[in-house]
Scaffold this motif. Structure first.
Motif, PDB file in Angstrom:
ATOM      1  N   VAL A   3       0.815  -1.209   0.000  1.00 17.54           N
ATOM      2  CA  VAL A   3       0.000   0.000   0.000  1.00 17.54           C
ATOM      3  C   VAL A   3       0.858   1.272   0.000  1.00 17.54           C
ATOM      4  CG1 VAL A   3      -0.361   0.001   2.506  1.00 17.54           C
ATOM      5  CG2 VAL A   3      -2.043   1.095   1.028  1.00 17.54           C
ATOM      6  N   ALA A   4       2.012   1.217   0.662  1.00 14.42           N
ATOM      7  CA  ALA A   4       2.882   2.404   0.686  1.00 14.42           C
ATOM      8  C   ALA A   4       3.383   2.735  -0.718  1.00 14.42           C
ATOM      9  CB  ALA A   4       4.060   2.164   1.639  1.00 14.42           C
ATOM     10  N   GLU A   5       3.761   1.701  -1.457  1.00 11.18           N
ATOM     11  CA  GLU A   5       4.196   1.928  -2.850  1.00 11.18           C
ATOM     12  C   GLU A   5       3.054   2.511  -3.668  1.00 11.18           C
ATOM     13  OE1 GLU A   5       7.355  -1.815  -3.278  1.00 11.18           O
ATOM     14  OE2 GLU A   5       5.253  -2.087  -3.777  1.00 11.18           O
ATOM     15  N   ALA A   6       1.858   1.945  -3.483  1.00  8.74           N
ATOM     16  CA  ALA A   6       0.706   2.421  -4.256  1.00  8.74           C
ATOM     17  C   ALA A   6       0.423   3.888  -3.951  1.00  8.74           C
ATOM     18  CB  ALA A   6      -0.524   1.566  -3.949  1.00  8.74           C
ATOM     19  N   ILE A   7       0.464   4.252  -2.673  1.00  8.40           N
ATOM     20  CA  ILE A   7       0.165   5.639  -2.302  1.00  8.40           C
ATOM     21  C   ILE A   7       1.214   6.584  -2.886  1.00  8.40           C
ATOM     22  CG2 ILE A   7       0.050   7.235  -0.327  1.00  8.40           C
ATOM     23  CD1 ILE A   7      -1.306   4.820   1.179  1.00  8.40           C
ATOM     24  N   SER A   8       2.473   6.166  -2.870  1.00 10.31           N
ATOM     25  CA  SER A   8       3.469   7.096  -3.400  1.00 10.31           C
ATOM     26  C   SER A   8       3.330   7.225  -4.919  1.00 10.31           C
ATOM     27  CB  SER A   8       4.880   6.747  -2.909  1.00 10.31           C
ATOM     28  OG  SER A   8       5.554   5.986  -3.845  1.00 10.31           O
ATOM     29  N   ILE A  10       0.429   7.049  -6.499  1.00  7.97           N
ATOM     30  CA  ILE A  10      -0.752   7.916  -6.666  1.00  7.97           C
ATOM     31  C   ILE A  10      -0.338   9.372  -6.456  1.00  7.97           C
ATOM     32  CG2 ILE A  10      -2.990   8.559  -5.642  1.00  7.97           C
ATOM     33  CD1 ILE A  10      -3.345   5.532  -4.956  1.00  7.97           C
ATOM     34  N   GLU A  11       0.463   9.601  -5.438  1.00  5.34           N
ATOM     35  CA  GLU A  11       0.851  10.987  -5.136  1.00  5.34           C
ATOM     36  C   GLU A  11       1.737  11.598  -6.210  1.00  5.34           C
ATOM     37  OE1 GLU A  11       2.048  10.554  -1.058  1.00  5.34           O
ATOM     38  OE2 GLU A  11      -0.035  10.856  -0.359  1.00  5.34           O
ATOM     39  N   THR A  12       2.491  10.745  -6.935  1.00  6.98           N
ATOM     40  CA  THR A  12       3.297  11.302  -8.030  1.00  6.98           C
ATOM     41  C   THR A  12       2.540  11.289  -9.356  1.00  6.98           C
ATOM     42  OG1 THR A  12       4.316   9.153  -8.393  1.00  6.98           O
ATOM     43  CG2 THR A  12       5.519  10.684  -6.991  1.00  6.98           C
ATOM     44  N   GLY A  13       1.304  10.829  -9.345  1.00  8.00           N
ATOM     45  CA  GLY A  13       0.504  10.865 -10.582  1.00  8.00           C
ATOM     46  C   GLY A  13       0.781   9.710 -11.530  1.00  8.00           C
ATOM     47  N   ASP A  14       1.404   8.648 -11.022  1.00  2.00           N
ATOM     48  CA  ASP A  14       1.700   7.489 -11.873  1.00  2.00           C
ATOM     49  C   ASP A  14       0.655   6.401 -11.588  1.00  2.00           C
ATOM     50  OD1 ASP A  14       2.898   5.708 -13.543  1.00  2.00           O
ATOM     51  OD2 ASP A  14       4.732   5.453 -12.347  1.00  2.00           O
ATOM     52  N   PHE A  15      -0.499   6.511 -12.269  1.00  4.96           N
ATOM     53  CA  PHE A  15      -1.661   5.694 -11.879  1.00  4.96           C
ATOM     54  C   PHE A  15      -1.696   4.299 -12.493  1.00  4.96           C
ATOM     55  CE2 PHE A  15      -3.060  10.222 -11.893  1.00  4.96           C
ATOM     56  CZ  PHE A  15      -3.187  10.364 -10.527  1.00  4.96           C
ATOM     57  N   CYS A 252     -14.865   0.960  -7.096  1.00  3.44           N
ATOM     58  CA  CYS A 252     -14.467   1.266  -5.713  1.00  3.44           C
ATOM     59  C   CYS A 252     -12.978   1.582  -5.629  1.00  3.44           C
ATOM     60  CB  CYS A 252     -14.845   0.113  -4.789  1.00  3.44           C
ATOM     61  SG  CYS A 252     -16.644  -0.011  -4.581  1.00  3.44           S
ATOM     62  N   LEU A 253     -12.151   0.858  -6.373  1.00  2.00           N
ATOM     63  CA  LEU A 253     -10.720   1.169  -6.392  1.00  2.00           C
ATOM     64  C   LEU A 253     -10.491   2.603  -6.878  1.00  2.00           C
ATOM     65  CD1 LEU A 253      -7.652   0.457  -6.365  1.00  2.00           C
ATOM     66  CD2 LEU A 253      -7.961  -0.488  -8.682  1.00  2.00           C
ATOM     67  N   LEU A 254     -11.221   2.993  -7.927  1.00  2.00           N
ATOM     68  CA  LEU A 254     -11.063   4.352  -8.462  1.00  2.00           C
ATOM     69  C   LEU A 254     -11.537   5.396  -7.456  1.00  2.00           C
ATOM     70  CD1 LEU A 254     -12.063   3.388 -12.053  1.00  2.00           C
ATOM     71  CD2 LEU A 254      -9.919   4.539 -11.463  1.00  2.00           C
ATOM     72  N   LEU A 255     -12.629   5.100  -6.740  1.00  2.00           N
ATOM     73  CA  LEU A 255     -13.082   6.035  -5.698  1.00  2.00           C
ATOM     74  C   LEU A 255     -11.971   6.231  -4.660  1.00  2.00           C
ATOM     75  CD1 LEU A 255     -16.749   4.748  -5.104  1.00  2.00           C
ATOM     76  CD2 LEU A 255     -16.110   6.984  -6.061  1.00  2.00           C
ATOM     77  N   SER A 256     -11.339   5.148  -4.255  1.00  2.00           N
ATOM     78  CA  SER A 256     -10.272   5.252  -3.243  1.00  2.00           C
ATOM     79  C   SER A 256      -9.094   6.064  -3.770  1.00  2.00           C
ATOM     80  CB  SER A 256      -9.794   3.860  -2.814  1.00  2.00           C
ATOM     81  OG  SER A 256     -10.851   3.139  -2.217  1.00  2.00           O
ATOM     82  N   ILE A 257      -8.695   5.788  -5.005  1.00  2.00           N
ATOM     83  CA  ILE A 257      -7.559   6.527  -5.577  1.00  2.00           C
ATOM     84  C   ILE A 257      -7.877   8.026  -5.642  1.00  2.00           C
ATOM     85  CG2 ILE A 257      -6.205   6.894  -7.697  1.00  2.00           C
ATOM     86  CD1 ILE A 257      -6.408   3.870  -8.245  1.00  2.00           C
ATOM     87  N   ILE A 258      -9.101   8.347  -6.081  1.00  2.00           N
ATOM     88  CA  ILE A 258      -9.476   9.762  -6.207  1.00  2.00           C
ATOM     89  C   ILE A 258      -9.512  10.426  -4.827  1.00  2.00           C
ATOM     90  CG2 ILE A 258     -11.360  11.331  -6.888  1.00  2.00           C
ATOM     91  CD1 ILE A 258     -11.925   9.257  -9.187  1.00  2.00           C
ATOM     92  N   ARG A 259     -10.056   9.733  -3.836  1.00  2.00           N
ATOM     93  CA  ARG A 259     -10.071  10.292  -2.469  1.00  2.00           C
ATOM     94  C   ARG A 259      -8.644  10.546  -1.970  1.00  2.00           C
ATOM     95  NH1 ARG A 259     -13.049  13.251  -0.184  1.00  2.00           N
ATOM     96  NH2 ARG A 259     -14.891  11.939  -0.438  1.00  2.00           N
TER      97      ARG A 259
END
Ligand code: 5AD
Ligand code: FES
Length: 345
Positions: A3-8, A10-15, A252-259
């Protein structure tokens, strides 16, 4: 991917890699971890509050011909209706009694609803209920029209961008519509001081991981106040009748990413989610959504507002729909609040 990798990412815009991992063989655990993170970033801004919007479907007439939509002009079998201004006011009054402090006037692109007619309706709602926000969801109009409606008191405007990929946009829509004009409308609305909502369907025909990554990049840069995303649901009288419906899990995954990437955004758990899965809206709230939109339209017209097949909430009275949703919201540890539910910037 953890999850930490995924969040970073998302934060850099690499979806793209996050979407691949979240829909891959071990996707369920990552989706759950991102949902937990989405709830955690929502909490300090909105707490457990879920905002409620009373949806009034004012017209099923539409001059447009979007390929996915059951109300497209070439669907000659569609039953058409429009509500009168006094019908609409009666719905808004009922919504007020039920504790709604936002009404959404949604409809097809119907020439009956000129600026003059709409301005009259908006002013009457505001006169009767000065603490109610008015949201419009009436498709594309000109800048001058948006300006007049705003002056009459409209607070917010929902206009899904549908897809941020120009050739995908051209596939989903008739030649008379353009991606450029859609984007221009969104910029005009923003410039006029509306709280603006964009959004897209999940699983629309022609959608790929690459087009979804563009949708997320668009949301990251436009930073809408609201974002409506729901699964595509086929309608039997459209060219996409035989296409598969979108996925609840991917929605639901997209909702989480957008949030996570845009923590303040107002994010509805849509009726389309509830249509594909009896617990779809609850799953949407658990994934980071914080808005629900019960139907306030007169029961006599509800089945006629058939954007897609098997739409829920078409037989219930407004009050039933409101109390049903309240229970659903509470079942996932949230509470429905009597509030305009403005964007908290
Ligand atoms: N399935 C799901 N959503 C749809 N919409 C239109 N047709 C469908 C469908 N078949 C959505 C579009 C539009 C909004 C009013 O409803 O995204 O913007
Ligand atoms: Fe409409 Fe349950 S939310 S009936």
């Amino acid at each position: 991917m953890n999850v930490a990798e995924a969040i970073s990412l998302i934060e850099t815009g690499d979806f793209a890699p996050v979407l691949a991992a979240g829909t891959g063989p071990d996707g369920a655990a990552l989706r759950e971890a991102l949902a937990e993170r989405a709830r955690a970033v929502r909490e300090p801004i909105y707490g457990n509050d879920v905002f409620v919007r009373g949806l009034i479907e004012i017209s099923s007439y539409c001059r447009n011909d979007c390929r996915y939509c059951g109300l497209r002009a070439s669907n000659k079998a569609a039953e058409r209706y429009r509500l009168s201004p006094s019908d609409i006011l009666a719905c808004a009054d009922e919504g007020y009694r039920l504790g709604f402090r936002t009404v959404v006037l949604q409809g097809g692109e119907d020439a009956f609803f000129t600026d003059e007619v709409l301005c009259g309706i908006i002013r009457s709602i505001k006169r009767a209920h000065s603490d109610t926000a008015v949201t419009l969801s009436l498709g594309e109009r000109g800048r001058e029209s948006f300006a007049r409606l705003r002056e009459a008191g409209a607070d917010r405007y929902l206009l899904r961008h549908e897809t941020a990929d120009e050739s995908h946009y051209a596939m989903l829509h008739p030649q008379s519509m353009s991606f450029e004009n859609r984007m221009q409308c969104l910029r005009d609305l923003r410039g006029l001081g509306y709280q603006v909502g964009c959004g897209f369907m999940v699983g629309s025909p022609g959608q790929t991981a690459a087009t979804l990554a563009k949708d997320l990049a668009f949301i990251a840069s436009f930073r809408p106040e609201m974002c409506g995303i729901g699964p595509f649901v086929p309608h039997h009288a459209t060219p996409y009748a035989a296409e598969p419906a979108g996925s609840v899990a991917l929605t639901c995954l997209l909702l989480s990413i957008i949030r996570i990437m845009h923590p303040h955004v107002l994010l509805p758990a849509t009726t389309a989610l509830g249509t594909l899965d009896p617990n779809g809206r609850e799953k949407g709230l658990l994934a980071g959504a914080n808005v629900v939109m019960p139907n306030l339209s007169p029961v006599s017209v509800r089945k006629k507002y058939a954007i897609y097949d098997n739409k829920i909430c078409t037989g219930e009275e407004s009050a039933q729909c409101r109390f049903c949703l309240e229970r659903r919201v509470e079942s996932v540890g949230c509470r429905l609040v009597v509030d305009r539910g403005d964007f908290r910037g």
